[in-house]
Structures are given as C-alpha cells and as structure tokens.
Design a protein around this motif. Structure first.
Motif, mmCIF file in Angstrom:
data_model
loop_
_atom_site.group_PDB
_atom_site.id
_atom_site.type_symbol
_atom_site.label_atom_id
_atom_site.label_comp_id
_atom_site.label_asym_id
_atom_site.label_seq_id
_atom_site.Cartn_x
_atom_site.Cartn_y
_atom_site.Cartn_z
ATOM 1 N N ARG A 233 31.445 -10.611 1.897
ATOM 2 C CA ARG A 233 30.472 -11.008 2.903
ATOM 3 C C ARG A 233 30.856 -10.510 4.295
ATOM 4 O O ARG A 233 32.029 -10.343 4.624
ATOM 5 N N MET A 234 29.842 -10.314 5.117
ATOM 6 C CA MET A 234 30.061 -9.984 6.523
ATOM 7 C C MET A 234 30.530 -11.232 7.269
ATOM 8 O O MET A 234 30.338 -12.352 6.819
ATOM 9 N N LYS A 235 31.132 -11.027 8.410
ATOM 10 C CA LYS A 235 31.494 -12.122 9.299
ATOM 11 C C LYS A 235 30.661 -12.010 10.577
ATOM 12 O O LYS A 235 30.396 -10.909 11.059
ATOM 13 N N GLY A 236 30.262 -13.147 11.093
ATOM 14 C CA GLY A 236 29.509 -13.162 12.336
ATOM 15 C C GLY A 236 28.108 -12.612 12.207
ATOM 16 O O GLY A 236 27.502 -12.226 13.206
ATOM 17 N N TYR A 237 27.575 -12.573 10.990
ATOM 18 C CA TYR A 237 26.233 -12.027 10.786
ATOM 19 C C TYR A 237 25.196 -13.105 11.052
ATOM 20 O O TYR A 237 25.303 -14.232 10.558
ATOM 21 N N ASP A 238 24.192 -12.772 11.819
ATOM 22 C CA ASP A 238 23.094 -13.680 12.134
ATOM 23 C C ASP A 238 21.801 -13.028 11.656
ATOM 24 O O ASP A 238 21.372 -12.023 12.221
ATOM 25 N N ARG A 239 21.198 -13.582 10.615
ATOM 26 C CA ARG A 239 20.001 -12.977 10.039
ATOM 27 C C ARG A 239 18.790 -13.071 10.977
ATOM 28 O O ARG A 239 17.745 -12.483 10.705
ATOM 29 N N HIS A 240 18.931 -13.808 12.069
ATOM 30 C CA HIS A 240 17.835 -13.915 13.026
ATOM 31 C C HIS A 240 17.880 -12.800 14.070
ATOM 32 O O HIS A 240 17.049 -12.763 14.975
ATOM 33 N N LEU A 241 18.865 -11.910 13.939
ATOM 34 C CA LEU A 241 18.990 -10.776 14.844
ATOM 35 C C LEU A 241 18.688 -9.479 14.109
ATOM 36 O O LEU A 241 19.046 -9.330 12.933
#
Length: 420
Positions: free
Chosen positions: A234-242
């Motif tokens: 998994r990615m770290k610090g990923y925000d699907r709202h961006l």
C-alpha cells in the motif's frame, strides 16, 4: 492549538457566535493541515518497499511487469531500485505501448532489453498472458504500472491475465500500488456486459471505477482468483480525495503516448468513445483526447449544441487542427476543445455522453456507430449505450440507466476501497 482569543475580526459579535465561528475556523484549518500533511508524506508502494530495503523480496526470484512510468518519488526506475537492493530480478515484462511507452496504441510490442541488458518480454504481442515457462523460473511476479482510472485501458487487463497466470503457476503476485490519478471522480458509467468482454474491458466494474490498481487487484482476487497468493504494498499518505498531481511526491510520467498529464487522464473517459467513430479524438495532434473533430464538422454549431447542455466544470472552444497521424491524417478538421474549469464538479462520463448525443443529432449516420458497433460496445462495455444513442434517447435517460448499474455495483461491493 486553539483559536478563541477575541480576534479583532469578531469584535462586536455575540460571544456565542464568536465561539461558533472560531470553532468552524479551527475545524477548517485542522482539516487543511491534515490534508497538507498527508500530501507531503505521500509514498508510492515502490517507496514503501524501498524504505525496507526490499526485505520482503529477500531470497526470492522476481519478475516485474512495468514500463518507464514505474518510478519512485525520487525518480528512480523500479528495476534499478530492485537491483540496487540486491533483488534477484530475473526479467521484466512490458504491456501495451512497450517498456519505453513509445509504441502506438494497438501496435505489437516486441521483446527488448533495458540499457543494462535486462530482458523485457512483451505482454502485447502474440500472447497477452505471461508465459508459464517464464513463471516457472521465479517465485514472485510483481506488477507496477500506472493506471488512469478508466476501465477501457489495457493495463487493468494485463494485470488480470498476470494474476490468472500467477495463480495457475502457483507463485506469489505482488502489486506495488500507485494513485488513481482521477480518484476524486466517483464511479460512473455502465458496467461490463459479459458479451462485450475484451482486452479493452475485462473486469465487470463501472466505466470509471474510482479504484487504485491495488484495490482492483484485491477485488479481482475476491471475485476471480481466490487461491492466488496476493500481496498489495500500500501507499503511504495517499488521499483518494486528491487528484494525483495534488500529492506532494507524485511524479507524472506518461503511461502511454497520448496520456501526457492528469488533465488528459481526466478528459479521456469523456472522449475515448470517439475512437470507435468517424470522429478524430485528437491523436496526431498536441492535444490528444482534449480536442476532437472531423472534416465534416461545423465547429460553431457543435460548440453551441454542447453549450446548451450546461455541463458542469468544462468549457468548449471551437478549434481546427490537422492530425499528423491516425484518422484524417494530413487533413484539415474542425471541432471542439475541452478545457476543464473545475475538476471537482466536472463529470467525464456525462460529458462523454453529451458529446455523442450532440454529434449524433447534428450528423446522423456520419458517426458510423453501426459499422463500428462491435468496437464501440467493447469500449462502452455494453451495447446499451449505442442502442440508446441510435434510438434518440436523451442525455438524462442514458445517465439514469447507467446510474442504476453503478448503484448495483456499489451496493454489492461496499468494501472495495483500502484507503480512506
């Protein structure tokens, strides 16, 4: 961190109102701070593996499916990163467009080598599925490709076939997750009809699926490959709202020759249907998928027809262009350019259907939807969209039909996301 200190801005306002306004200000700034911290700490799945010196791969023979877009946040190629950590990397495999992302859409990709003489086997040649004999020489097959968020993009199909081959060979399959560049756009469009299944649409998800490749892999394992040993880094610090280019540390490397930016990936689902018509989708110009036209189009009339839809977040401009390749090569075409004015309200699928309705209304028969019907249906994932266009259904009628399918998918798959 507390903001209630009698700020001058609020002098003369009731004390209770001041508390409410300061609480709202605090909430807004805290949300902004959290979003900024997330964006600032973003790490690809590849970076997460790098942070641990690829310890997970120690002692394993490895094969890697990738292209030149498979880089770390520092810009290092994934295969070079692996070799730097002493990973036993046996070979690479490349999807459509080849390892160097310089092969035209639909053209055969040949086996090649990297500059360091590592063999790169084609997954877009005589076979689109990894060879069993090659898989017998490794312990784990890794997938690290940048998807663009739309079902009719062949990298998803490449992953499907690779997962199937890995399960058959009894080896592990690993996905190094990457952002969906248009993740804030919610799922939209028709689901895949089994009769329209092809390499440009292989999994029954909505046309715009809103998932990352890691989320898609987990979804595919659940529905198709239950015995596959799957690992998603998994990615770290990923925000699907961006959007991906709003993530600090994200580097956009074109995953295919005509997707040159996140903005192009955003309009791609609006104009890709034109590939199966007599309309140029802008290939062979400096604005592929962002402008479209043909030798018979009146750009002013088309612009007026599209403006009448009052589509959110997009502006249309009349243009003329002369493609250097693909449809109407060397011929003067008139058409329209799409400029996204507000990403957060722009609806690619709604816009795409509006384009088709307007073109079919203005130029009935010239889209050639009937003779190109099979390919159009593969892109759309269903014959329903084409049939509704040909019978004169309105934009809202088509969207209503597609929303029913999206709702059914979301109801059946409530846990498809792994990132908040």
């Amino acid at each position: 961190m507390y903001f209630y200190s009698e700020p001058l801005l609020f002098l003369g306002i009731d004390r209770l109102m001041k508390r409410v306004l300061n609480a709202l200000l605090f909430s807004f700034l805290l949300s902004l701070l959290c979003s900024t911290l997330n964006a600032a700490s973003f790490r690809y799945g590849l970076d997460v593996l790098d942070d641990d010196a690829c310890a997970f791969l120690e002692g394993s023979r490895v094969g890697l499916i990738t292209n030149k877009a498979g880089i770390s946040s520092a810009g290092e190629s994934n295969y070079r990163l692996f070799l730097r950590h002493g990973v036993d990397l046996r070979f690479l495999m490349a999807p459509e467009h080849g390892f160097n992302v310089d092969v035209a859409a639909g053209a055969t990709v040949r086996d090649s080598r990297t500059s360091g003489s590592l063999k790169v086997y084609s997954l877009y040649g005589s076979s689109k599925k990894p060879d069993r004999n090659l898989l017998n020489t490794i312990d784990i097959l890794i997938f690290d490709l940048q998807d663009i968020g739309t079902r009719c993009y062949t990298y998803i199909s490449t992953m499907f076939y690779a997962m199937e081959a890995a399960e058959d060979a009894g080896i592990r399959f690993m996905v190094l997750d990457r952002p969906n560049p248009i993740a804030p756009v919610p799922a939209d469009g028709f689901q895949l009809d089994p009769d329209c299944r092809s390499f440009v649409g292989i999994v029954p998800v909505p046309f715009i699926h809103a998932m990352t490749v890691g989320e898609l892999a987990l979804w595919m394992k659940k529905h198709f490959f239950s015995s596959l040993r799957l690992d998603v880094i998994r990615m770290k610090g990923y925000d699907r709202h961006l959007f991906a280019d709003e993530l600090h540390g994200f580097r956009f490397i074109s995953p295919s020759p005509n997707i040159g930016s996140v903005e192009t990936a955003l309009v791609y689902p609006a104009t890709v249907f034109l590939e199966a018509t007599n309309i140029s989708e802008g290939r062979g110009t400096d604005q592929p998928f962002r402008q479209f036209g043909a030798v018979f189009i009146d750009s002013g009339a088309l612009k007026r027809a599209l403006d009448d839809f009052r589509l959110p977040g997009v502006r249309f401009t009349a243009v003329s262009f002369r493609p250097s390749a693909s449809k109407y090569k060397g011929l003067a075409c008139s058409g329209v350019r799409l400029d996204v004015t507000d990403r957060m309200v722009f609806e690619p699928f709604r816009t795409g259907v509006a384009l088709l309705v307007a073109l079919h209304t203005l130029y009935p028969g010239l889209l050639d939807l009937e003779s190109h019907g099979e390919f159009f249906d593969k892109l759309a994932g269903t014959p329903l969209l084409r049939r509704m266009l040909l019978t004169g259904c309105s934009l809202e009628e088509i969207l209503a039909a597609s929303r029913l399918q999206v709702h059914e998918f979301e109801e059946a798959n409530p846990q498809r996301f792994i990132y908040p």
